[in-house]
Design a protein around this motif. Structure first.
Motif, mmCIF file in Angstrom:
data_model
loop_
_atom_site.group_PDB
_atom_site.id
_atom_site.type_symbol
_atom_site.label_atom_id
_atom_site.label_comp_id
_atom_site.label_asym_id
_atom_site.label_seq_id
_atom_site.Cartn_x
_atom_site.Cartn_y
_atom_site.Cartn_z
ATOM 1 N N GLU A 115 -7.390 53.877 3.845
ATOM 2 C CA GLU A 115 -6.533 54.725 4.679
ATOM 3 C C GLU A 115 -5.172 55.001 4.043
ATOM 4 O O GLU A 115 -4.309 55.600 4.656
ATOM 5 N N ARG A 116 -4.978 54.516 2.839
ATOM 6 C CA ARG A 116 -3.776 54.786 2.047
ATOM 7 C C ARG A 116 -2.485 54.256 2.703
ATOM 8 O O ARG A 116 -1.449 54.908 2.673
ATOM 9 N N PHE A 117 -2.594 53.078 3.287
ATOM 10 C CA PHE A 117 -1.398 52.383 3.762
ATOM 11 C C PHE A 117 -0.888 51.477 2.643
ATOM 12 O O PHE A 117 -1.672 50.958 1.850
ATOM 13 N N ASP A 118 0.410 51.282 2.605
ATOM 14 C CA ASP A 118 0.981 50.358 1.632
ATOM 15 C C ASP A 118 0.778 48.911 2.066
ATOM 16 O O ASP A 118 0.669 48.018 1.222
ATOM 17 N N ALA A 119 0.743 48.682 3.374
ATOM 18 C CA ALA A 119 0.593 47.318 3.883
ATOM 19 C C ALA A 119 0.121 47.372 5.327
ATOM 20 O O ALA A 119 0.176 48.414 5.989
ATOM 21 N N GLY A 120 -0.337 46.234 5.809
ATOM 22 C CA GLY A 120 -0.730 46.100 7.202
ATOM 23 C C GLY A 120 -0.213 44.779 7.746
ATOM 24 O O GLY A 120 0.289 43.936 7.001
ATOM 25 N N ILE A 121 -0.349 44.603 9.052
ATOM 26 C CA ILE A 121 0.056 43.346 9.689
ATOM 27 C C ILE A 121 -1.107 42.837 10.535
ATOM 28 O O ILE A 121 -1.665 43.584 11.349
ATOM 29 N N ARG A 122 -1.473 41.578 10.316
ATOM 30 C CA ARG A 122 -2.540 40.939 11.089
ATOM 31 C C ARG A 122 -2.183 39.483 11.329
ATOM 32 O O ARG A 122 -1.307 38.920 10.658
ATOM 33 N N LEU A 123 -2.913 38.880 12.263
ATOM 34 C CA LEU A 123 -2.803 37.435 12.464
ATOM 35 C C LEU A 123 -3.380 36.716 11.254
ATOM 36 O O LEU A 123 -4.297 37.221 10.597
ATOM 37 N N GLY A 124 -2.849 35.539 10.964
ATOM 38 C CA GLY A 124 -3.259 34.805 9.785
ATOM 39 C C GLY A 124 -4.750 34.534 9.709
ATOM 40 O O GLY A 124 -5.336 34.551 8.633
ATOM 41 N N GLU A 125 -5.389 34.333 10.850
ATOM 42 C CA GLU A 125 -6.811 33.987 10.856
ATOM 43 C C GLU A 125 -7.702 35.175 10.512
ATOM 44 O O GLU A 125 -8.889 35.009 10.243
#
Length: 297
Positions: free
Chosen positions: A138-148
């Motif tokens: 999707e051509r994002f530079d980064a994402g945010i998720r929970l560690g698990e």
């Protein structure tokens, strides 16, 4: 042959978006001009690259081969141009990030807001998404998720402390219903449910105490993906909500909400900013990572 790399960029954008309208918006040109550009490329190559219908646009076999061949090269050029920003006095460039609503509002935006005030040449696009996004595709530079939920081939940077959920409802709701003392008693209540955007099913409320894990399938009148929406539904007296603790702490202090099953809600690993380990980091991106990084005490 006259080489015009803008024509290739136009073709790649249309092929990826599957729409001349969307591609024109991204490129900042008119739809007719974009169509003329792609048609000119096809005429010079003497081969049809796109199948066009009234509803969609898709690559032909030749178009798909060209897309797979040149798209990565154009991305490499974009990355190299971003790195040229190192020679500027101030970091610059656009950073695209995908995150769920709670992470975006609580841990991402407050830090990004300050960064943008300090560095006016940096631009940030935040896409709120509740599912698992392939940031490379999707051509994002980064994402945010929970560690698990992190993929092992990603670089992960902690941006929040450990988190905790809370089960809450209004005092008026509890006056009419008996408070649960164990998680299974929630099935007797009107609960504000959560639909999983990735799989389409309902989220199972998770609890743990003394090493014992319990999952409860709850039911109720309301289903929402938004944590802010679930909080508002609880404040409206529509039932019990299961939301991040930080969203309800002030409401609990002010007496607008009352908490139950607190001893069953244990802390869990918090949010991480993640990005491909092969990514060439620009000065702007490195500033963002440093601004978001959570330093454990």
């Amino acid at each position: 042959m006259n080489k015009n790399y803008n024509d290739l960029l136009a073709f790649v954008t249309v092929a990826r978006e599957g729409s001349f309208t969307k591609a024109a918006g991204l490129l900042g040109v008119s739809q007719s001009a974009l169509s003329h550009t792609v048609k000119g490329l096809e005429e010079r190559l003497d081969v049809r690259l796109l199948n066009r219908t009234t509803r969609s646009v898709s690559p032909t076999e030749a178009g798909e081969r060209l897309l797979q061949s040149i798209a990565p090269k154009l991305e490499d050029i974009d990355r190299e141009l971003e790195l040229i920003n190192e020679f500027k006095l101030r970091p610059a460039g656009t950073i695209r990030i995908t995150a769920a609503e709670h992470a975006a509002n609580t841990f991402l935006w407050p830090k990004v807001r300050q960064l943008l005030l300090e560095y006016p040449d940096i631009s940030v696009e935040i896409s709120v998404n509740y599912g698992f996004v392939d940031i490379v595709a999707e051509r994002f530079d980064a994402g945010i998720r929970l560690g698990e939920n992190l993929d092992k081939d990603m670089i992960a940077v902690p941006i929040s402390p450990p988190l905790r959920m809370a089960v809450v409802a209004t005092p008026e709701y509890w006056q009419k219903r008996q408070k649960p003392t164990i998680p299974h008693e929630l099935v007797e209540h009107n609960c504000i449910n959560i639909r999983l955007p990735t799989y389409g099913g309902m989220y199972v409320w998770e609890f743990e105490k003394d090493g014992k894990e319990i999952n409860v399938n709850v039911k109720g009148q309301v289903v929402m993906t938004s944590s802010i929406g679930r909080l508002d539904a609880a404040l409206s007296g529509l039932g019990i909500s299961y939301v991040p603790e930080d969203l309800v702490e002030e409401h609990i202090k002010q007496g607008r909400l009352e908490r139950v099953l607190e001893d069953w809600c244990l802390p869990f690993d918090g949010y991480y900013l993640y990005y491909p380990n092969r990514q060439l980091s620009s000065p702007a991106f490195r500033l963002l990572v440093d601004a978001l990084r959570y330093h454990r005490r």
